[in-house]
Write a protein that holds these residues in place. Structure first.
Motif, PDB file in Angstrom:
ATOM      1  N   LYS A  51     -21.671  26.678 -49.473  1.00  0.00           N
ATOM      2  CA  LYS A  51     -23.020  26.908 -49.958  1.00  0.00           C
ATOM      3  C   LYS A  51     -23.808  27.672 -48.899  1.00  0.00           C
ATOM      4  O   LYS A  51     -23.766  27.320 -47.723  1.00  0.00           O
ATOM      5  N   ILE A  86     -27.741  29.840 -48.289  1.00  0.00           N
ATOM      6  CA  ILE A  86     -29.077  30.144 -48.780  1.00  0.00           C
ATOM      7  C   ILE A  86     -29.372  31.581 -48.392  1.00  0.00           C
ATOM      8  O   ILE A  86     -29.170  31.983 -47.243  1.00  0.00           O
ATOM      9  N   ALA A 137     -34.961  21.556 -48.375  1.00  0.00           N
ATOM     10  CA  ALA A 137     -34.566  22.928 -48.723  1.00  0.00           C
ATOM     11  C   ALA A 137     -34.402  23.106 -50.227  1.00  0.00           C
ATOM     12  O   ALA A 137     -34.861  24.100 -50.796  1.00  0.00           O
ATOM     13  N   LYS A 138     -33.757  22.155 -50.885  1.00  0.00           N
ATOM     14  CA  LYS A 138     -33.485  22.279 -52.323  1.00  0.00           C
ATOM     15  C   LYS A 138     -34.777  22.431 -53.125  1.00  0.00           C
ATOM     16  O   LYS A 138     -34.884  23.305 -53.977  1.00  0.00           O
ATOM     17  N   SER A 169     -25.901  29.124 -43.745  1.00  0.00           N
ATOM     18  CA  SER A 169     -25.252  28.039 -44.483  1.00  0.00           C
ATOM     19  C   SER A 169     -26.318  27.052 -44.959  1.00  0.00           C
ATOM     20  O   SER A 169     -27.364  26.885 -44.314  1.00  0.00           O
ATOM     21  N   ALA A 170     -26.050  26.432 -46.081  1.00  0.00           N
ATOM     22  CA  ALA A 170     -26.987  25.451 -46.628  1.00  0.00           C
ATOM     23  C   ALA A 170     -27.194  24.305 -45.641  1.00  0.00           C
ATOM     24  O   ALA A 170     -28.301  23.785 -45.515  1.00  0.00           O
ATOM     25  N   ILE A 176     -36.594  25.879 -52.418  1.00  0.00           N
ATOM     26  CA  ILE A 176     -36.002  26.996 -53.166  1.00  0.00           C
ATOM     27  C   ILE A 176     -36.495  26.981 -54.608  1.00  0.00           C
ATOM     28  O   ILE A 176     -36.900  28.008 -55.149  1.00  0.00           O
ATOM     29  N   GLU A 227     -35.958  31.397 -57.521  1.00  0.00           N
ATOM     30  CA  GLU A 227     -34.662  31.947 -57.128  1.00  0.00           C
ATOM     31  C   GLU A 227     -34.655  33.469 -57.041  1.00  0.00           C
ATOM     32  O   GLU A 227     -33.720  34.051 -56.511  1.00  0.00           O
ATOM     33  N   LEU A 250     -29.764  29.700 -53.646  1.00  0.00           N
ATOM     34  CA  LEU A 250     -28.562  29.024 -53.161  1.00  0.00           C
ATOM     35  C   LEU A 250     -27.360  29.635 -53.869  1.00  0.00           C
ATOM     36  O   LEU A 250     -27.351  29.765 -55.092  1.00  0.00           O
ATOM     37  N   TYR A 251     -26.362  30.051 -53.102  1.00  0.00           N
ATOM     38  CA  TYR A 251     -25.142  30.649 -53.646  1.00  0.00           C
ATOM     39  C   TYR A 251     -23.929  29.991 -53.013  1.00  0.00           C
ATOM     40  O   TYR A 251     -24.034  29.290 -52.005  1.00  0.00           O
ATOM     41  N   CYS A 307     -29.667  25.363 -43.039  1.00  0.00           N
ATOM     42  CA  CYS A 307     -31.007  25.426 -43.643  1.00  0.00           C
ATOM     43  C   CYS A 307     -31.582  24.031 -43.878  1.00  0.00           C
ATOM     44  O   CYS A 307     -32.771  23.807 -43.650  1.00  0.00           O
ATOM     45  N   ARG A 308     -30.734  23.102 -44.313  1.00  0.00           N
ATOM     46  CA  ARG A 308     -31.208  21.722 -44.507  1.00  0.00           C
ATOM     47  C   ARG A 308     -31.710  21.139 -43.191  1.00  0.00           C
ATOM     48  O   ARG A 308     -32.747  20.493 -43.142  1.00  0.00           O
TER      49      ARG A 308
END
Length: 96
Positions: A66, A68, A45-46, A30-31, A49, A54, A59-60, A34-35
């Motif tokens: 969300k 990763i 994280a953002k 999960s985002a 990436i 990508e 990120l999906y 990961c954050r």
């Protein structure tokens, strides 16, 4: 640190630690998880990436959440080995 440099963007050591963490968990988290992990390692994280591309990590949305996804495991492995972070699978350990 190994002397040969892998192809692709350098995630730096902290990024390679994150890639190893993500890979160990199947390459998808999960985002939010990961954050948290990236914050522990001192980066966002953002932006990681975006910098890595990508085609390697993305990120999906999955079922409204969300996530990763580590898309290029070979690239991640090469950088983990470069920074001496590759941990062998338990079946590869040798009893002394």
């Amino acid at each position: 640190m190994n002397t040969s440099v892998p192809k692709g963007p350098d995630p730096k050591e902290k990024g390679a630690v994150f890639l190893g963490w993500l890979k160990k968990r199947g390459g998808l988290r999960s985002a939010a998880d990961c954050r948290r992990k990236c914050t522990e390692n001192g980066f966002e994280a953002k932006w990681f990436i975006k910098e890595m591309g990508e085609e390697r990590i993305a990120l999906y949305f999955s079922r409204g959440n969300k996530v990763i996804v580590l898309k290029d495991m070979v690239w991640a492995d090469q950088w983990m080995m470069h920074y001496n972070l590759e941990v062998p699978h338990h079946r590869h350990w040798i009893d002394l």
